[in-house]
Design an enzyme around this catalytic site. Structure first.
Site, PDB file in Angstrom:
ATOM      1  N   SER A  98       0.842  -1.190   0.000  1.00  0.00           N
ATOM      2  CA  SER A  98       0.000   0.000   0.000  1.00  0.00           C
ATOM      3  C   SER A  98       0.887   1.253   0.000  1.00  0.00           C
ATOM      4  O   SER A  98       1.704   1.421  -0.904  1.00  0.00           O
ATOM      5  CB  SER A  98      -0.962  -0.043   1.186  1.00  0.00           C
ATOM      6  OG  SER A  98      -2.036   0.842   1.008  1.00  0.00           O
ATOM      7  N   MET A  99       0.804   2.126   0.992  1.00  0.00           N
ATOM      8  CA  MET A  99       1.701   3.277   1.050  1.00  0.00           C
ATOM      9  C   MET A  99       3.157   2.830   0.988  1.00  0.00           C
ATOM     10  O   MET A  99       4.006   3.479   0.370  1.00  0.00           O
ATOM     11  CB  MET A  99       1.452   4.075   2.318  1.00  0.00           C
ATOM     12  CG  MET A  99       2.451   5.211   2.551  1.00  0.00           C
ATOM     13  SD  MET A  99       2.169   6.028   4.132  1.00  0.00           S
ATOM     14  CE  MET A  99       3.667   7.008   4.248  1.00  0.00           C
TER      15      MET A  99
END
Length: 254
Positions: A98-99
């Site tokens: 994700s991030m």
């Protein structure tokens, strides 16, 4: 909004290897928004013995709870690259979810731009390539209740993190900082990376197949896209397929 910040020493970002450990390949792991090094607990036991698993420690959580938060992904990537540079004396791979996938990608870009050794493999998980527009409106500046509702709706952090009020109070500033960092991330186009890219997505997450395929043009050294069983947080739910793939790819790198 500008905020003062000071660089972090390399040792804050990544732990030293256990005494006497001489692994053939290092795997640096970047967590999702709100997550820390604990996301990767137990990974070393499920990967080849020759792989030195190094979870990354972003500021404001875990052992760095008292360190100032960062609100810009470029600052995080600069610091992380500085921390990793002395550890690139042997083959290595980058993993981010994700991030963390965007952060791992930016570290790979900085390594290439600085003439540092390239990773044997960049594994980007649960994240679309930078050229795709964001599917959701920014939420980091919303009032607390609305912000948390949106985090839950977007499946932006594991639900169990938000089930305990005392934990929410501690995590809210971290989540806001991470969401501001990723929502303000606007990278300029750059040359493709000179390393293999493996992109992973959750089969039950809407738009995941497109997000996974979007990384294809970012490497000059090969691409693999795979869908994992589960939703956005497939690495926490049913990780057997993930570890089978990681063992295959890291074995290839070795």
């Amino acid at each position: 909004m500008s905020r003062a910040w000071t660089p972090a020493p390399g040792g804050a970002w990544v732990d030293a290897a256990p005494a006497g450990r001489q692994a053939a390949l290092r795997l640096f792991c970047f967590p999702y928004a709100g997550g820390g090094a604990a996301v990767f607990r137990g990974w070393a036991e499920r990967l080849p013995a020759a792989v030195d698993v190094r979870p990354m420690h972003p500021p404001g959580r875990g052992k760095r709870f008292h360190d100032a938060l960062r609100y810009c992904l470029d600052q995080l990537a600069d610091e992380a690259t500085d921390a990793l540079a002395p550890l690139l004396d042997r083959p290595y791979a980058l993993f981010g979810h994700s991030m963390g996938a965007s952060l791992a990608f930016e570290v790979a870009q900085r390594a290439q731009a600085r003439g540092l050794p390239a990773p044997a493999c960049l594994i980007v998980s649960g994240r679309a390539a930078p050229h795709l527009p964001a599917r959701d409106k920014p939420i980091h500046a919303l009032p607390d209740e609305l912000f948390l509702d949106e985090v839950m709706r977007m499946n932006g952090t594991p639900p169990e993190v938000l089930e305990h009020p005392e934990l929410v109070k501690l995590m809210l500033p971290v989540l806001r900082a991470d969401f501001e960092a990723i929502e303000s991330y606007r990278p300029e186009p750059r040359p493709p990376l000179n390393c293999r890219i493996v992109a992973l997505g959750g089969s039950e997450e809407e738009g995941s197949a497109e997000a996974t395929a979007s990384w294809r043009g970012y490497s000059t050294c090969g691409f693999r896209g795979e869908m994992m069983p589960g939703d956005h947080f497939f690495l926490n739910g049913r990780p057997e397929s993930l570890f089978a793939l990681l063992n295959e790819e890291l074995g290839r790198a070795l």
